[in-house]
Design a protein around this motif. Structure first.
Motif, PDB file in Angstrom:
ATOM      1  N   GLU A  89      45.411  32.503  36.900  1.00  0.00           N
ATOM      2  CA  GLU A  89      44.818  32.091  35.626  1.00  0.00           C
ATOM      3  C   GLU A  89      45.840  32.290  34.495  1.00  0.00           C
ATOM      4  O   GLU A  89      46.313  33.408  34.266  1.00  0.00           O
TER       5      GLU A  89
ATOM      6  N   PRO B  60      38.837  26.086  29.827  1.00  0.00           N
ATOM      7  CA  PRO B  60      38.451  25.265  30.983  1.00  0.00           C
ATOM      8  C   PRO B  60      39.403  24.115  31.271  1.00  0.00           C
ATOM      9  O   PRO B  60      39.527  23.684  32.417  1.00  0.00           O
TER      10      PRO B  60
ATOM     11  N   ASN C 251      42.383  24.184  31.654  1.00  0.00           N
ATOM     12  CA  ASN C 251      43.456  24.613  32.551  1.00  0.00           C
ATOM     13  C   ASN C 251      43.005  24.716  34.009  1.00  0.00           C
ATOM     14  O   ASN C 251      43.808  25.105  34.867  1.00  0.00           O
ATOM     15  N   ALA C 252      41.779  24.360  34.303  1.00  0.00           N
ATOM     16  CA  ALA C 252      41.285  24.452  35.678  1.00  0.00           C
ATOM     17  C   ALA C 252      42.116  23.593  36.632  1.00  0.00           C
ATOM     18  O   ALA C 252      42.464  24.016  37.734  1.00  0.00           O
TER      19      ALA C 252
ATOM     20  N   LYS D  26      37.062  32.422  38.544  1.00  0.00           N
ATOM     21  CA  LYS D  26      36.162  31.430  39.150  1.00  0.00           C
ATOM     22  C   LYS D  26      35.239  30.789  38.116  1.00  0.00           C
ATOM     23  O   LYS D  26      34.974  29.587  38.163  1.00  0.00           O
TER      24      LYS D  26
ATOM     25  N   ILE E 150      36.717  27.893  36.023  1.00  0.00           N
ATOM     26  CA  ILE E 150      36.926  26.681  36.830  1.00  0.00           C
ATOM     27  C   ILE E 150      35.600  25.951  37.004  1.00  0.00           C
ATOM     28  O   ILE E 150      35.529  24.721  36.906  1.00  0.00           O
ATOM     29  N   ASN E 151      34.531  26.703  37.245  1.00  0.00           N
ATOM     30  CA  ASN E 151      33.212  26.085  37.347  1.00  0.00           C
ATOM     31  C   ASN E 151      32.772  25.482  36.011  1.00  0.00           C
ATOM     32  O   ASN E 151      32.132  24.428  35.973  1.00  0.00           O
TER      33      ASN E 151
ATOM     34  N   ALA F 208      34.606  24.041  34.035  1.00  0.00           N
ATOM     35  CA  ALA F 208      35.323  22.778  33.895  1.00  0.00           C
ATOM     36  C   ALA F 208      34.696  21.673  34.738  1.00  0.00           C
ATOM     37  O   ALA F 208      35.191  20.542  34.750  1.00  0.00           O
TER      38      ALA F 208
END
Length: 341
Positions: A19, A98, A100-101, A130, A133-134, A136
């Protein structure tokens, strides 16, 4: 590059940045401050790493990664870089973004694919977040599941600290879902995978595995739950009949006492918080997360992104260093297995 024996002279490891807003970049910079007996190739964003290194006051020279060049030992102050072509957006340490996911997931994909095609001998992952990423819009439950979906296999999570290895039958599930997730097929697959990894990755000829019960006191003879009698016990016995060296189901509150552990090479816990609090109490900051059951070698840290420490200089690289050392040891063990096979 391969030698006449068919093996690279030293291991070449893909190191994922993790991250961007967390301590992953800090850890990558920290490991660059000393020599390593492996070729370390960081996959991430060069401008971000240079900016973070300057903020931390640490020297860092990034060299472009050439997969055709011979593997060279890591030298202090330098890192080889495989630039992620989807660079990180504006990054503020400690502030999740987000957007950057895609960058994070592309980094993992590059490392995984590089291990599959032979450019890298193993991958070592810095922590990802996590939830962001979700946020995003990408369904993501963790490194392990992502890697399994990309390269196949039946992953099993193993955490190792000095003096203790703990594998998990189930991982990131709500506690109320664990009993329904357990089955004879699952337990058999996990135990077989764990046994094979202890042989192949750690060089143990006849691994000894302790299997935890699910319920308090391992069900107390059926008075505190039936899973030990109807599921876990019969599965363990069937595998013992096939030559596996198992004990269980054992009460989880006594399986970690020194006398028990002296008779074992690994403990199989049935859910995440059954085994990992003990291991992290024993070796937090020195423990390593190893994914078994994949066609590639992957190790990682035993902690999260530590957003509050990002860019502060206070991040402890101990677990990251241990993950690198474990990856090197497993690569070398695999080479030894091939030579003796």
């Amino acid at each position: 590059m391969p030698t006449d024996s068919g093996f690279a002279s030293i291991p070449r490891l893909a190191i994922t940045q993790g991250e961007p807003a967390g301590i992953g970049p800090d850890l990558c910079i920290a490991i660059a401050q000393r020599d390593h007996p492996a070729d370390l190739v960081v996959i991430g964003d060069g401008p971000l790493l240079r900016e973070r290194a300057a903020a931390l006051g640490m020297p860092l020279a990034l060299r472009p990664f050439d997969p055709k060049a011979p593997a060279q030992p890591q030298r202090a102050g330098q890192l080889r870089l495989l630039q992620n072509l989807s660079p990180a957006k504006t990054v503020r340490p400690g502030t999740l973004e987000p957007a950057n996911a895609a960058h994070v997931l592309d980094t993992l994909a590059l490392a995984c694919d590089g291990c599959r095609d032979g450019r890298f001998d193993a991958m070592v992952t810095a922590p990802v977040h996590k939830a962001v990423i979700n946020q995003a819009g990408v369904a993501f439950s963790g490194h392990t599941e992502f890697l399994a979906a990309r390269c196949g296999g039946h992953p099993v999570m193993l955490l190792a600290a000095p003096g203790l290895r703990v594998a998990l039958a189930t991982t990131h599930l709500p506690l109320r879902e664990v009993p329904d997730a357990l089955s004879a097929a699952l337990l058999e697959r996990v135990i077989i995978t764990l046994d094979a990894a202890l042989k192949q990755d750690f060089g143990l000829d006849a691994p000894r595995i302790l299997v935890c019960g699910l319920n308090p006191h391992a069900g107390e003879g059926g008075h505190l739950g039936q899973e030990e009698q109807t599921l876990i016990g019969p599965t363990v016995q069937a595998l013992k009949n096939r030559g596996f060296r198992l004990q269980g189901p054992l009460p989880a509150d006594t399986v970690f006492v020194p006398k028990r552990l002296a008779e074992a090479d690994a403990v199989l816990a049935l859910y995440h918080d059954q085994g990992l609090p003990v291991l992290k109490h024993l070796g937090f900051g020195r423990a390593v997360n190893i994914t078994l059951g994949l066609p590639i070698i992957r190790t990682s840290v035993d902690h999260g992104t530590a957003l509050d420490l990002a860019g502060s200089g206070a991040a402890d690289p101990g677990s990251f260093e241990a993950a690198i050392a474990s990856a090197i040891a497993i690569v070398e063990q695999h080479r030894k297995n091939r030579c003796s096979g």
